[in-house]
Design a protein around this motif. Sequence first.
Motif, PDB file in Angstrom:
ATOM      1  N   ALA A  64      33.819  56.149  35.384  1.00 33.49           N
ATOM      2  CA  ALA A  64      33.610  55.290  34.218  1.00 33.49           C
ATOM      3  C   ALA A  64      34.832  55.332  33.300  1.00 33.49           C
ATOM      4  CB  ALA A  64      32.361  55.738  33.447  1.00 33.49           C
ATOM      5  N   GLN A  65      35.554  56.454  33.313  1.00 35.25           N
ATOM      6  CA  GLN A  65      36.728  56.593  32.462  1.00 35.25           C
ATOM      7  C   GLN A  65      37.891  55.704  32.918  1.00 35.25           C
ATOM      8  OE1 GLN A  65      36.763  58.384  29.596  1.00 35.25           O
ATOM      9  NE2 GLN A  65      34.590  58.652  30.013  1.00 35.25           N
ATOM     10  N   LEU A  66      37.833  55.221  34.142  1.00 35.44           N
ATOM     11  CA  LEU A  66      38.860  54.287  34.599  1.00 35.44           C
ATOM     12  C   LEU A  66      38.808  52.983  33.808  1.00 35.44           C
ATOM     13  CD1 LEU A  66      38.574  54.728  38.476  1.00 35.44           C
ATOM     14  CD2 LEU A  66      40.452  55.504  37.013  1.00 35.44           C
ATOM     15  N   PHE A  67      37.652  52.699  33.233  1.00 36.46           N
ATOM     16  CA  PHE A  67      37.478  51.493  32.431  1.00 36.46           C
ATOM     17  C   PHE A  67      37.551  51.808  30.932  1.00 36.46           C
ATOM     18  CE2 PHE A  67      35.476  50.778  36.503  1.00 36.46           C
ATOM     19  CZ  PHE A  67      35.895  49.509  36.846  1.00 36.46           C
ATOM     20  N   ARG A  68      37.904  53.045  30.607  1.00 35.45           N
ATOM     21  CA  ARG A  68      37.978  53.462  29.201  1.00 35.45           C
ATOM     22  C   ARG A  68      39.295  54.191  28.948  1.00 35.45           C
ATOM     23  NH1 ARG A  68      31.904  56.066  29.335  1.00 35.45           N
ATOM     24  NH2 ARG A  68      30.777  54.134  29.871  1.00 35.45           N
ATOM     25  N   ASP A  69      39.192  55.511  28.708  1.00 32.13           N
ATOM     26  CA  ASP A  69      40.360  56.286  28.287  1.00 32.13           C
ATOM     27  C   ASP A  69      41.423  56.427  29.372  1.00 32.13           C
ATOM     28  OD1 ASP A  69      38.998  56.615  25.919  1.00 32.13           O
ATOM     29  OD2 ASP A  69      38.232  58.603  26.420  1.00 32.13           O
ATOM     30  N   TYR A  70      41.016  56.340  30.645  1.00 31.19           N
ATOM     31  CA  TYR A  70      41.967  56.532  31.742  1.00 31.19           C
ATOM     32  C   TYR A  70      42.255  55.225  32.477  1.00 31.19           C
ATOM     33  CZ  TYR A  70      41.484  61.576  31.088  1.00 31.19           C
ATOM     34  OH  TYR A  70      41.491  62.852  30.553  1.00 31.19           O
ATOM     35  N   ASP A  71      42.233  54.124  31.758  1.00 33.63           N
ATOM     36  CA  ASP A  71      42.467  52.848  32.429  1.00 33.63           C
ATOM     37  C   ASP A  71      43.911  52.689  32.894  1.00 33.63           C
ATOM     38  OD1 ASP A  71      43.516  52.503  29.885  1.00 33.63           O
ATOM     39  OD2 ASP A  71      42.900  50.431  29.718  1.00 33.63           O
ATOM     40  N   GLY A  72      44.797  53.589  32.478  1.00 31.29           N
ATOM     41  CA  GLY A  72      46.160  53.583  32.979  1.00 31.29           C
ATOM     42  C   GLY A  72      46.249  53.934  34.457  1.00 31.29           C
ATOM     43  N   LEU A  73      45.173  54.537  34.997  1.00 31.50           N
ATOM     44  CA  LEU A  73      45.129  54.878  36.418  1.00 31.50           C
ATOM     45  C   LEU A  73      44.649  53.713  37.279  1.00 31.50           C
ATOM     46  CD1 LEU A  73      43.434  58.417  36.183  1.00 31.50           C
ATOM     47  CD2 LEU A  73      45.855  57.943  36.647  1.00 31.50           C
ATOM     48  N   LEU A  74      44.163  52.653  36.639  1.00 29.60           N
ATOM     49  CA  LEU A  74      43.481  51.582  37.354  1.00 29.60           C
ATOM     50  C   LEU A  74      44.190  50.234  37.235  1.00 29.60           C
ATOM     51  CD1 LEU A  74      40.892  50.550  38.840  1.00 29.60           C
ATOM     52  CD2 LEU A  74      39.906  50.164  36.570  1.00 29.60           C
ATOM     53  N   HIS A  75      44.276  49.558  38.367  1.00 31.06           N
ATOM     54  CA  HIS A  75      44.638  48.140  38.350  1.00 31.06           C
ATOM     55  C   HIS A  75      43.538  47.384  39.084  1.00 31.06           C
ATOM     56  CE1 HIS A  75      46.808  44.446  38.182  1.00 31.06           C
ATOM     57  NE2 HIS A  75      46.844  44.334  39.496  1.00 31.06           N
ATOM     58  N   THR A  76      43.138  46.262  38.537  1.00 31.50           N
ATOM     59  CA  THR A  76      42.114  45.435  39.174  1.00 31.50           C
ATOM     60  C   THR A  76      42.635  44.013  39.307  1.00 31.50           C
ATOM     61  OG1 THR A  76      41.082  44.893  37.039  1.00 31.50           O
ATOM     62  CG2 THR A  76      40.220  46.810  38.225  1.00 31.50           C
ATOM     63  N   THR A  77      42.207  43.370  40.356  1.00 34.27           N
ATOM     64  CA  THR A  77      42.546  41.965  40.531  1.00 34.27           C
ATOM     65  C   THR A  77      41.543  41.350  41.498  1.00 34.27           C
ATOM     66  OG1 THR A  77      44.387  40.426  40.884  1.00 34.27           O
ATOM     67  CG2 THR A  77      44.126  42.177  42.498  1.00 34.27           C
ATOM     68  N   SER A  78      41.754  40.110  41.848  1.00 27.99           N
ATOM     69  CA  SER A  78      40.948  39.422  42.851  1.00 27.99           C
ATOM     70  C   SER A  78      41.888  38.753  43.842  1.00 27.99           C
ATOM     71  CB  SER A  78      40.057  38.366  42.203  1.00 27.99           C
ATOM     72  OG  SER A  78      39.172  38.939  41.267  1.00 27.99           O
ATOM     73  N   LEU A  79      41.395  38.542  45.056  1.00 25.29           N
ATOM     74  CA  LEU A  79      42.212  37.857  46.059  1.00 25.29           C
ATOM     75  C   LEU A  79      42.699  36.522  45.520  1.00 25.29           C
ATOM     76  CD1 LEU A  79      40.109  38.456  49.292  1.00 25.29           C
ATOM     77  CD2 LEU A  79      42.226  39.605  48.635  1.00 25.29           C
ATOM     78  N   VAL A  80      41.773  35.786  44.920  1.00 26.00           N
ATOM     79  CA  VAL A  80      42.118  34.572  44.174  1.00 26.00           C
ATOM     80  C   VAL A  80      41.950  34.956  42.703  1.00 26.00           C
ATOM     81  CG1 VAL A  80      41.575  32.158  43.729  1.00 26.00           C
ATOM     82  CG2 VAL A  80      41.275  33.099  46.029  1.00 26.00           C
ATOM     83  N   PRO A  81      43.009  34.979  41.916  1.00 26.56           N
ATOM     84  CA  PRO A  81      42.940  35.539  40.575  1.00 26.56           C
ATOM     85  C   PRO A  81      42.148  34.714  39.566  1.00 26.56           C
ATOM     86  CG  PRO A  81      45.097  34.566  40.929  1.00 26.56           C
ATOM     87  CD  PRO A  81      44.381  34.528  42.245  1.00 26.56           C
ATOM     88  N   TYR A  82      41.800  33.491  39.953  1.00 26.68           N
ATOM     89  CA  TYR A  82      41.072  32.600  39.050  1.00 26.68           C
ATOM     90  C   TYR A  82      39.672  32.330  39.603  1.00 26.68           C
ATOM     91  CZ  TYR A  82      45.801  31.991  37.340  1.00 26.68           C
ATOM     92  OH  TYR A  82      47.057  32.233  36.844  1.00 26.68           O
ATOM     93  N   PRO A  83      38.709  32.046  38.732  1.00 24.24           N
ATOM     94  CA  PRO A  83      37.324  31.828  39.179  1.00 24.24           C
ATOM     95  C   PRO A  83      37.202  30.652  40.140  1.00 24.24           C
ATOM     96  CG  PRO A  83      37.407  32.169  36.803  1.00 24.24           C
ATOM     97  CD  PRO A  83      38.825  32.018  37.257  1.00 24.24           C
TER      98      PRO A  83
END
Length: 244
Positions: free
Chosen positions: A122-141
């Motif tokens: 859960a901290q990947l989405f909070r205090d430790y978000d520097g450890l996380l990158h998120t994306t989508s194959l198609v970056p737009y909806p």
Amino acid sequence: MLEKYAEALIRLPQKDKYEKTDLLIPTFKLDTEKSLDIYYAPHNEMVNLEAKIFIVGITPGWNQMNRAYQTARTGLIEQWDYEMIKRECKKAARFAGSMRNNLIDMLDQLQLQKALAIPSCAQLFRDYDGLLHTTSLVPYPVFNKGKNYTGTHPSILDSALLTRYVQTYFYKEVQLFSDVLIIPLGKAVEEVLLKLIEEGYLTSQQCLLGFPHPSGANGHRQKQFLQEKEQLKAKIKSFFKLPT
């Protein structure tokens, strides 16, 4: 792209939650192919090159799009700088809702948090978000007949439009990382990663193949997770060179 759409975002009405009639309009439409429509959303314009974990979805869904628009509009009205708006859109929208909770629960069960030396994923989405990158194959909806595109009918690789977006955006993005654990959310993403592995862009050792899509709409999620759990745990330990 945010700069291009800034004025249109500001002109949106002030609402706690947008309706599809507010956002799925010609102003924000990027592309179309048969029953598929792609719309702009402002939350996949940041790349965290320091990330150790790279989570990949299919495309942003309606809930993510909604939150991203609300955040971007607020930032523009309050005159945040563009980089801050992009960053806050990413934080607010990525895998928003129950899907994020399901994702965190599965990652914690795989003990990824121990590999990263953090209390919970859960901290990947909070205090430790520097450890996380998120994306989508198609970056737009992407919407199929007005509903969230789920990766099938057509599959991504069977659609010239979606394949073009994947090659234009995701192929280039993934090559920016040299040492990152990639977590594909579901079979549709896995299919593209397998193609990238075959083409030499990635290695199977860095891809958590077999990870189920965490959406609540995936009724087989828990069964799939239990079937793959031990090999996923082993791959995480191997990637981070942890004792078995």
